[in-house]
Design a protein around this motif. Structure first.
Motif, short mmCIF file in Angstrom:
data_model
loop_
_atom_site.label_atom_id
_atom_site.label_comp_id
_atom_site.label_asym_id
_atom_site.label_seq_id
_atom_site.Cartn_x
_atom_site.Cartn_y
_atom_site.Cartn_z
N VAL A 1 -2.66 -18.82 -53.97
CA VAL A 1 -2.85 -17.44 -54.40
C VAL A 1 -3.48 -17.40 -55.79
CG1 VAL A 1 -1.68 -15.28 -54.98
CG2 VAL A 1 -0.99 -16.54 -52.95
N GLU A 2 -2.98 -18.26 -56.68
CA GLU A 2 -3.52 -18.28 -58.05
C GLU A 2 -4.97 -18.73 -58.07
OE1 GLU A 2 -1.31 -20.53 -60.94
OE2 GLU A 2 0.48 -19.33 -60.48
N SER A 3 -5.25 -19.83 -57.36
CA SER A 3 -6.61 -20.37 -57.45
C SER A 3 -7.60 -19.45 -56.73
CB SER A 3 -6.67 -21.79 -56.90
OG SER A 3 -6.21 -21.80 -55.57
N PHE A 4 -7.17 -18.78 -55.67
CA PHE A 4 -8.07 -17.87 -54.97
C PHE A 4 -8.45 -16.71 -55.89
CE2 PHE A 4 -9.50 -14.53 -52.16
CZ PHE A 4 -10.15 -15.20 -51.13
N GLN A 5 -7.44 -16.18 -56.58
CA GLN A 5 -7.73 -15.08 -57.51
C GLN A 5 -8.65 -15.52 -58.63
OE1 GLN A 5 -3.53 -13.65 -58.02
NE2 GLN A 5 -4.60 -11.75 -58.41
N ALA A 6 -8.40 -16.74 -59.14
CA ALA A 6 -9.23 -17.24 -60.24
C ALA A 6 -10.67 -17.43 -59.77
CB ALA A 6 -8.66 -18.56 -60.75
N GLU A 7 -10.83 -17.89 -58.53
CA GLU A 7 -12.17 -18.22 -58.04
C GLU A 7 -12.95 -16.95 -57.65
OE1 GLU A 7 -13.19 -21.47 -57.68
OE2 GLU A 7 -15.17 -21.01 -56.85
N TYR A 8 -12.30 -16.01 -56.98
CA TYR A 8 -13.04 -14.88 -56.40
C TYR A 8 -12.69 -13.53 -57.03
CZ TYR A 8 -13.88 -18.43 -52.83
OH TYR A 8 -14.24 -19.57 -52.18
N GLY A 9 -11.70 -13.48 -57.91
CA GLY A 9 -11.38 -12.24 -58.59
C GLY A 9 -10.77 -11.18 -57.70
N ARG A 10 -10.13 -11.57 -56.61
CA ARG A 10 -9.41 -10.60 -55.79
C ARG A 10 -8.22 -11.31 -55.14
NH1 ARG A 10 -13.72 -12.27 -52.31
NH2 ARG A 10 -12.95 -12.84 -50.25
N LEU A 11 -7.27 -10.52 -54.64
CA LEU A 11 -6.12 -11.12 -53.97
C LEU A 11 -6.56 -11.69 -52.62
CD1 LEU A 11 -3.20 -8.59 -54.52
CD2 LEU A 11 -3.33 -10.94 -55.35
N PRO A 12 -5.99 -12.82 -52.22
CA PRO A 12 -6.32 -13.33 -50.88
C PRO A 12 -5.64 -12.48 -49.81
CG PRO A 12 -4.65 -14.71 -51.90
CD PRO A 12 -5.07 -13.71 -52.94
N SER A 13 -6.25 -12.44 -48.63
CA SER A 13 -5.64 -11.77 -47.48
C SER A 13 -5.09 -12.84 -46.56
CB SER A 13 -6.69 -10.97 -46.73
OG SER A 13 -7.64 -11.86 -46.19
N LEU A 14 -4.44 -12.42 -45.46
CA LEU A 14 -3.99 -13.44 -44.51
C LEU A 14 -5.16 -14.20 -43.93
CD1 LEU A 14 -2.76 -12.03 -41.09
CD2 LEU A 14 -4.20 -10.74 -42.61
N TYR A 15 -6.33 -13.54 -43.81
CA TYR A 15 -7.50 -14.24 -43.28
C TYR A 15 -7.91 -15.39 -44.21
CZ TYR A 15 -7.68 -9.81 -40.82
OH TYR A 15 -7.36 -8.69 -40.08
N ALA A 16 -7.84 -15.13 -45.52
CA ALA A 16 -8.20 -16.18 -46.48
C ALA A 16 -7.22 -17.35 -46.36
CB ALA A 16 -8.18 -15.61 -47.90
N SER A 17 -5.93 -17.04 -46.16
CA SER A 17 -4.94 -18.12 -46.03
C SER A 17 -5.22 -18.94 -44.77
CB SER A 17 -3.52 -17.55 -46.00
OG SER A 17 -3.20 -17.09 -44.70
N GLN A 18 -5.69 -18.27 -43.72
CA GLN A 18 -5.99 -18.98 -42.48
C GLN A 18 -7.20 -19.90 -42.65
OE1 GLN A 18 -4.33 -15.09 -40.16
NE2 GLN A 18 -6.42 -15.69 -39.72
N GLY A 19 -8.23 -19.41 -43.36
CA GLY A 19 -9.40 -20.24 -43.63
C GLY A 19 -9.00 -21.45 -44.46
N PHE A 20 -8.15 -21.23 -45.44
CA PHE A 20 -7.68 -22.29 -46.33
C PHE A 20 -6.89 -23.34 -45.54
CE2 PHE A 20 -4.70 -23.91 -49.61
CZ PHE A 20 -5.58 -24.17 -50.66
N ASP A 21 -5.98 -22.88 -44.69
CA ASP A 21 -5.18 -23.81 -43.88
C ASP A 21 -6.07 -24.59 -42.91
OD1 ASP A 21 -2.85 -23.21 -45.12
OD2 ASP A 21 -2.00 -22.00 -43.50
N THR A 22 -7.07 -23.91 -42.32
CA THR A 22 -7.95 -24.57 -41.37
C THR A 22 -8.68 -25.74 -42.03
OG1 THR A 22 -8.27 -22.46 -40.27
CG2 THR A 22 -9.84 -24.19 -39.74
N ALA A 23 -9.21 -25.50 -43.23
CA ALA A 23 -9.93 -26.57 -43.93
C ALA A 23 -8.97 -27.70 -44.28
CB ALA A 23 -10.59 -26.01 -45.19
N ASN A 24 -7.77 -27.38 -44.71
CA ASN A 24 -6.82 -28.43 -45.07
C ASN A 24 -6.37 -29.24 -43.86
OD1 ASN A 24 -6.68 -28.37 -47.86
ND2 ASN A 24 -5.38 -26.54 -47.84
N LEU A 25 -6.26 -28.59 -42.70
CA LEU A 25 -5.94 -29.33 -41.48
C LEU A 25 -7.05 -30.34 -41.18
CD1 LEU A 25 -4.33 -29.72 -38.80
CD2 LEU A 25 -5.83 -27.99 -37.82
N LEU A 26 -8.30 -29.86 -41.28
CA LEU A 26 -9.44 -30.75 -41.02
C LEU A 26 -9.44 -31.93 -41.99
CD1 LEU A 26 -12.21 -31.21 -39.60
CD2 LEU A 26 -13.22 -29.89 -41.44
#
Lengths: 380, 306
Positions: free
Chosen positions: A278-303
């Motif tokens: 949550v912290e790094s997403f806000q720092a990088e993009y200047g907005r709060l992450p949504s559940l979609y962002a968390s899913q994209g993040f988890d998908t990349a980490n799984l890979l």
């Protein structure tokens, strides 16, 4: 002669060193929705995915991103291009279930691995499951099932239910009804992408329901909520997190405050991975992450976790490494069931205002270690 | 089903109809006077929505946004007429369709370039934000009621403009015989630009009004454009009165069909099948209506040059 030999061995070992460092690069094709009424979902998935890649420092992933504009025909063309001319190893990114059904069966049949960061149509969870297909988000019914369970426990009796007429919309209402013990007074399917809900809102007003369950992701949710507020109907709204994501909440504002919704993720789930995300997403993009962002993040980490233990050229080992799901999820515990769909907790959230920003906070757990209803039909 | 619900759906149908009229009026004038099929009319609707949302966000006033959207759409219309459309009057309809379709793509990309891919948000003015109580204790969104009134006022104004003013006389003469009014000394090129800008302003006005209850996004005009074409075919191409009557009929048939058909069919078949068939039939209904009208009145309800 000796010198030449030495030189050759040196060159060979150097080359070997290079190929070791490159450790089988993986080419990832991402088809997602970056324009039109569903753009905010695709942009969040993409940004979450790229953030995870960036944080890992792993340079072996080559990511090709394409915009499907929520058009099934375009998604199929892009998928053909990614498979045939770009020769990707792994595909991901699709948001909408009708696009997923157009692309995924073909891609996995051509032995591409597909990691779904969002769409989880029931057709791919039951008899149509596939060893190459992994869903990192949820099976479509899950969040709606959780809301059905919540609505029952919150003592709602008469529900008016509403979803777009496409695979995920049908899964949504099926899921809600599976766990809701009250009466469904009316069930309405709208067009996908519909922007005017006057007729449906009039029916809600006249229906005598004590709650409205609606699944309208993206721009559809914004239009519905604005028009619902304007119509002055005071029947409480319930829905999955898709109807109350960050983009919708900012557009709708005060009208959404206090509304309950169900999600497998929330920004205040208490674990290290999630806090850092949550912290790094806000720092990088200047907005709060949504559940979609968390899913994209988890998908990349799984890979990335699979790439650490297996090489993409050995598909069986790579699939086994994916199935082990040996990564730290933003949701805390995460594991795959037999049909490669998640078994996870689903929470209840409430819409709140933090300063000037509308967001969600956790208020409880709706369903624990919840698997989907189709797993038994999957022969894997 | 209650009477209140039925009345509310009739109002919803009227609101859709009035919005369709604003689109169809420009389309039918342009086709009637210049003989031009303009697919880019939906883009002018989109421009109206975007300009209104941007100006309203910048100034905080919906009304300034509305005025700006009228000006911007009229200006875009005049510009396009002078730069592109003028060269198409003597070509056949296929060339016109191709060229104006190219304009649709260019406008969409230009808007994406300026405003980005995310939808913009536009809120109605505060005093129109909630519901109002209509006689008979019927709550109805104030903003939708305002759209109905605004649309009917515009329709009346347009009717007066066409029937009572000098410009209207020239427009009617242009529909009847282009060469003759040019020979009589009317500046036909200027007249065409004015008509095109007028049509564009109406489309932009509709886009701005609708933007406040939906999200303002790229491609928002195309679904409306298709309905507007149905309206002008039913109403009789070139006829403002026909456009008004047909727009209201299409709005009512579409809204009431979506609402009544699934209910009616559920008497005849199983509930979930009725919903599926009902909503499928409802989305076809206005095209069926168009086909029926064309069988009995091949030139529409109110043919312009009868």
């Amino acid at each position: 002669m000796k010198k030449t030999f030495l030189g050759l061995t040196a060159a060979a070992s150097l080359l070997a060193g290079v190929s070791m460092a490159a450790a089988e690069p993986v080419k990832v094709g991402m088809i997602t929705t970056l324009s039109g009424g569903g753009a905010s979902l695709g942009i969040d998935v993409r940004d979450g995915f790229q953030l995870a890649l960036k944080q890992s420092g792993n340079t072996d992933v080559e990511l090709i991103i394409e915009d499907d504009a929520r058009k099934p025909d375009l998604a199929v063309q892009l998928s053909d291009k990614l498979i045939q001319s770009d020769k990707v190893d792994v595909m991901t990114g699709i948001i909408w279930s009708n696009l997923a059904m157009a692309v995924i069966p073909g891609a996995v049949a051509q032995d591409k691995i597909y990691l779904s960061p969002n769409a989880g149509p029931s057709q791919l969870a039951g008899a149509g499951c596939n060893a190459n297909y992994f869903n990192v988000a949820w099976q479509n019914d899950n969040l709606h099932e959780a809301m059905g369970a919540y609505a029952t426990s919150a003592d709602f009796k008469k529900s008016f239910i509403l979803a777009p007429n496409y695979p995920a919309g049908k899964d949504a209402l099926t899921g809600f009804k599976r766990f809701f013990k009250g009466e469904v007074v009316k069930e309405v399917y709208t067009q996908l992408g519909q922007t005017d809900y006057a007729a449906e809102i009039a029916e809600i007003r006249a229906s005598g329901a004590d709650n409205v369950f609606f699944f309208l992701p993206g721009g559809m949710g914004i239009a519905f909520m604005k028009q619902y507020a304007g119509a002055g109907v005071d029947v409480p709204l319930l829905g999955p997190a898709f109807s109350f994501d960050q983009a919708i909440l900012q557009a709708v504002g005060d009208a959404a405050l206090g509304v309950k919704n169900t999600s497998q993720w929330s920004k205040d789930i208490d674990n290290e991975t999630n806090k850092a995300f949550v912290e790094s997403f806000q720092a990088e993009y200047g907005r709060l992450p949504s559940l979609y962002a968390s899913q994209g993040f988890d998908t990349a980490n799984l890979l990335l976790s699979a790439m650490e233990t297996a090489s993409i050229s050995d598909k069986d080992a790579f699939r086994a490494a994916l199935k082990a799901a040996n990564f730290k999820s933003t949701r805390g515990d995460f594991k795959f069931g037999n049909n490669n769909h998640p078994i996870q907790d689903i929470y209840v959230r409430e819409v709140i205002k933090e300063g000037d920003v509308y967001t969600n906070k956790l208020v409880g757990v709706a369903l624990e270690d919840h698997a989907d209803a189709y797993a038994a039909d999957c022969k894997m | 089903m209650t009477v209140a619900l039925f009345l509310e759906q009739i109002l919803n149908g009227l609101q859709l109809g009035v919005m369709l009229f604003l689109m169809a009026a420009g389309l039918t004038l342009i086709f009637g006077v210049m003989g031009l099929i303009n697919l880019a009319h939906g883009s002018l609707f989109m421009i109206g929505g975007f300009v209104c949302a941007a100006v309203a966000a910048w100034t905080g006033s919906f009304w300034l946004g509305l005025i700006a959207s009228l000006i911007a759409a009229a200006a875009a219309g005049a510009l396009v007429e002078i730069a592109v459309i003028r060269r198409l009057y003597d070509r056949d309809h296929l060339d016109q369709v191709l060229a104006t379709f190219a304009l649709v793509l260019m406008f969409s990309e230009a808007v994406r370039f300026v405003f980005g891919s995310f939808p913009l948000y536009l809120d109605p003015p505060v005093f129109l934000a909630g519901p109002v109580m209509l006689p008979g204790d019927l709550p109805y969104p104030a903003y939708r009621l305002a759209i109905i009134i605004a649309g009917l006022v515009v329709a009346a104004g347009l009717g007066l403009l066409i029937s009572k003013t000098r410009l209207g006389m020239q427009i009617r003469a242009g529909e009847a015989d282009r060469e003759m009014i040019a020979a009589l000394g009317v500046d036909i090129r200027f007249l065409y630009t004015v008509v095109f800008a007028l049509g564009a302003a109406l489309a932009g006005f509709a886009g701005a009004l609708i933007g406040a209850i939906q999200s303002v996004q790229i491609g928002m005009g195309e679904p409306v454009l298709i309905l507007a074409f149905v309206v002008i075919v039913i109403g009789g191409i070139g006829s403002i009165r026909g456009a008004l009557v047909a727009a209201l009929i299409v709005g009512l048939v579409d809204t009431l069909g979506r609402f009544l058909l699934p209910t009616l069919l559920s008497g005849a078949m199983e509930a979930s099948a009725a919903r599926g068939v009902g909503s499928a039939l409802a989305s076809m209904l206005i095209y069926l209506l168009m086909a029926v009208v064309l069988v009995f009145k091949p030139r529409g309800l109110f043919p312009a040059n009868a």
